[in-house]
Write a protein that holds these residues in place. Structure first.
Motif, mmCIF file in Angstrom:
data_model
loop_
_atom_site.group_PDB
_atom_site.id
_atom_site.type_symbol
_atom_site.label_atom_id
_atom_site.label_comp_id
_atom_site.label_asym_id
_atom_site.label_seq_id
_atom_site.Cartn_x
_atom_site.Cartn_y
_atom_site.Cartn_z
ATOM 1 N N TRP A 54 30.281 45.643 42.837
ATOM 2 C CA TRP A 54 31.300 45.416 41.945
ATOM 3 C C TRP A 54 31.169 46.250 40.639
ATOM 4 C CZ3 TRP A 54 29.413 39.670 42.134
ATOM 5 C CH2 TRP A 54 29.571 39.258 43.391
ATOM 6 N N THR A 192 34.544 45.867 48.525
ATOM 7 C CA THR A 192 35.413 45.998 47.364
ATOM 8 C C THR A 192 36.289 47.287 47.324
ATOM 9 O OG1 THR A 192 33.679 44.390 46.168
ATOM 10 C CG2 THR A 192 34.922 45.940 44.709
ATOM 11 N N HIS A 217 37.187 43.162 34.920
ATOM 12 C CA HIS A 217 37.263 44.216 36.088
ATOM 13 C C HIS A 217 38.346 45.149 35.559
ATOM 14 C CE1 HIS A 217 37.723 46.024 39.907
ATOM 15 N NE2 HIS A 217 36.920 45.330 40.459
#
Length: 312
Positions: A54, A192, A217
């Motif tokens: 991530w 991801t 993000h």
């Protein structure tokens, strides 16, 4: 050789053997004394850290690798999913994993917390306390503003929610969300990068797509996205990010545990860090640049390097 001389020779050999044995024992005692005095071996200075694919996790793990290695530790990454991470921490043997930097509470990783709270150390302190999780669609989808709208537009989305790694807390919550809202949708796991690739491709072609996503993000800086309203609050509201470690980590690495408890980041600091890491040829290079430019902030967490060295 007469009997008397033979006897003296034998006694001499025995004496030499006894002295040699005693000398070896003293050597071992010295080694044990040095070990117990706090001089760590190279293995004891190694921290095995979980890494999840991530954006914020890649950024945070590389940042801590730079900070810790600047202070004499060796950090080894282990690329794992959340389920495997928790099991490895539960083993509490230090052979597989020492610490993970990212546990989202109170909702996203609740299932892992409830399952492992008696066997894994979950830090009460948080390093980021404004996290948000939910379903996301491109902003050009004007008529889709709430999760409840997904029923009406099922055909547009082909009854599919594009997901990422199975076993992640948010994926488990998304499965619960599908049931709670009575959606006839399939949650499709992938990775991801694959999910973000599908999101970008859909946006480039102005096509419908819905994905579970989170803040912080970098996708929100690169794409025009919006969270869908969540009337049932299945995803919760504000999420906070904690670190977790195997039991015993705090005693074996007291200064590192203290530093991580002091660790706090805001939107600006985590956003800049993720940007540096993403733009660099290698994540560690971006992390080094960020660490170099943010020594005042880092010193609030770990003290200056001189202070760290003098405490050892």
């Amino acid at each position: 050789m007469n009997f008397k001389n033979s006897k003296l020779l034998i006694l001499g050999i025995i004496l030499v053997m006894l002295l040699t044995a005693c000398g070896g024992g003293n050597s071992n005692n010295n080694e044990n004394s040095e070990s117990s005095s706090g001089n760590k071996s190279s293995k004891e200075k190694t921290i095995d850290m979980a890494q999840i694919n991530w954006a914020e996790n890649i950024a945070a793990t590389n940042m801590w690798k730079v900070i810790l290695e600047n202070r004499g530790y060796d950090v080894k990454f282990h690329s794992l999913n959340m389920g495997v991470i928790m099991k490895a921490l539960e083993k509490n043997d230090g052979k597989e994993l020492d610490v993970t930097l990212e546990v989202w509470l109170p909702v996203q990783d609740k299932q892992y917390y409830e399952k492992y709270k008696d066997d894994v150390f979950f830090a009460e302190t948080t390093w980021y306390d404004k996290a948000k999780v939910g379903l996301v669609v491109p902003s050009y989808m004007k008529k889709v503003d709430s999760i409840t709208d997904l029923k009406k537009y099922r055909e547009k989305f082909e009854g599919k929610i594009n997901g990422f790694e199975s076993g992640a807390g948010t994926m488990l919550v998304t499965e619960d969300m599908i049931k709670e809202y009575g959606l006839n949708y399939e949650l499709v796991p992938s990775s991801t990068p694959a999910m973000l690739g599908a999101l970008k491709e859909a946006i480039d072609n102005k096509e419908p797509i819905v994905v579970p996503l989170w803040k912080p993000h970098r996708a929100f800086a690169n794409m025009d996205l919006k969270f869908l309203k969540d009337p049932k609050k299945t995803y919760g509201e504000v999420e906070k990010i904690h670190f977790a470690a195997r039991e015993g980590f705090n005693k074996e690495f007291p200064e590192v545990a203290k530093w991580m408890k002091n660790w706090q980041m805001d939107d600006q600091s985590i956003g800049t860090l993720m940007s540096y890491v993403n733009k660099a040829e290698e994540p560690i290079e971006g992390a080094r640049k960020w660490v170099k430019e943010n020594q005042d902030l880092i010193n609030k967490w770990v003290g200056s390097k001189k202070e760290s060295d003098s405490s050892k």
